[in-house]
Design an enzyme around this catalytic site. Structure first.
Site, mmCIF file in Angstrom:
data_model
loop_
_atom_site.group_PDB
_atom_site.id
_atom_site.type_symbol
_atom_site.label_atom_id
_atom_site.label_comp_id
_atom_site.label_asym_id
_atom_site.label_seq_id
_atom_site.Cartn_x
_atom_site.Cartn_y
_atom_site.Cartn_z
ATOM 1 C CB CYS A 10 -19.388 -18.030 -28.256
ATOM 2 S SG CYS A 10 -19.926 -17.399 -29.853
ATOM 3 C CB CYS A 28 -21.959 -9.927 -29.357
ATOM 4 S SG CYS A 28 -23.629 -9.828 -30.035
ATOM 5 C CB CYS A 42 -17.324 -15.540 -24.513
ATOM 6 S SG CYS A 42 -15.855 -15.369 -25.541
ATOM 7 C CB CYS A 65 -13.548 -12.794 -31.470
ATOM 8 S SG CYS A 65 -13.935 -14.544 -31.744
ATOM 9 C CB CYS A 66 -18.088 -10.065 -31.126
ATOM 10 S SG CYS A 66 -18.298 -10.969 -29.575
#
Length: 240
Positions: free
Chosen positions: A210, A236, A213, A127-128
């Site tokens: 984010c 990240c 998280c 995702c990062c």
């Protein structure tokens, strides 16, 4: 130190940039944050930018003193707190900077459709990579150097951050003008200059990423303990 000029029209050879970064890291170790940024803006001009998570606008403010109208690059991952977007908008409105917002190739909805919802829980590294690392790499292509707000006191993984170093992954000069600062230094600068900060820092958050998280800190935790809490993940991917 003697400033080496890098043309704003053409990229210097990679090895020249790398040598320049390593030399500046040594020569500027004891320089002030403003002096470090003045060197960077004098050397790279429009091929220099500041990246900001909009946790605060300290480095953006410092850079605007060295070069009014400096580009400030912000990554809008689609998962930010409303307060973070609000801080970005306020920085753009009141500071002498040029805010550039980068976005991932896919919206959150498009990513959910391809990879399934809540990828940040199942594979936070992926995702990062898609929502932070890749957009930044693409957004930095026009620059030869970029500045961050990394500080050595934030976490063990950042303890050896140079004030100027070489970003091997992106093959660019990486400037961390407040690397030697403590949180007390940051707070003092914010107070002295009335610098904008993310409201979440006054609401129990030590570091703002984010929303899915990031959590508030527990008593005694270091500033980044609220990021990816309960996981081995601490970064990240933007800085390592």
């Amino acid at each position: 130190m003697t400033t080496t000029q890098i043309s704003s029209d053409t990229d210097a050879h990679t090895e020249e940039l790398k040598a320049l970064a390593e030399r500046a890291g040594r020569d500027l170790e004891d320089a002030s944050a403003l002096e470090i940024l003045q060197w960077a803006t004098d050397t790279f001009g429009k091929k220099f930018c500041v990246t900001s998570s909009m946790e605060d606008a300290v480095v953006a403010h410092l850079a605007s003193r060295a070069m009014p109208g400096v580009d400030v690059v912000f990554l809008d991952t689609g998962y930010h707190f409303e307060e973070t977007i609000g801080t970005r908008d306020a920085v753009e409105a009141v500071m002498d900077v040029n805010v550039i917002t980068l976005t991932p190739r896919q919206t959150v909805a498009e990513q959910d459709a391809e990879f399934g919802p809540r990828l940040f829980e199942r594979d936070p590294d992926l995702c990062c990579a898609m929502r932070k690392v890749k957009p930044l790499e693409e957004g930095l292509t026009q620059y030869a150097a970029w500045a961050t707000g990394l500080r050595r006191d934030e976490s063990p993984t950042r303890a050896n951050t140079p004030v100027v170093g070489w970003d091997e992954k992106r093959r660019k000069v990486k400037v961390s003008p407040i690397a030697r600062w403590t949180q007390d230094d940051v707070d003092a600068y914010v107070t002295e200059h009335g610098v904008l900060t993310n409201p979440l820092l006054m609401d129990g958050y030590g570091s703002v990423g984010c929303a899915p998280c990031t959590r508030r800190l527990l008593e005694g935790e270091d500033a980044r303990a609220g990021r990816w809490a309960g996981r081995a993940k601490t970064e990240c991917g933007l800085h390592g």
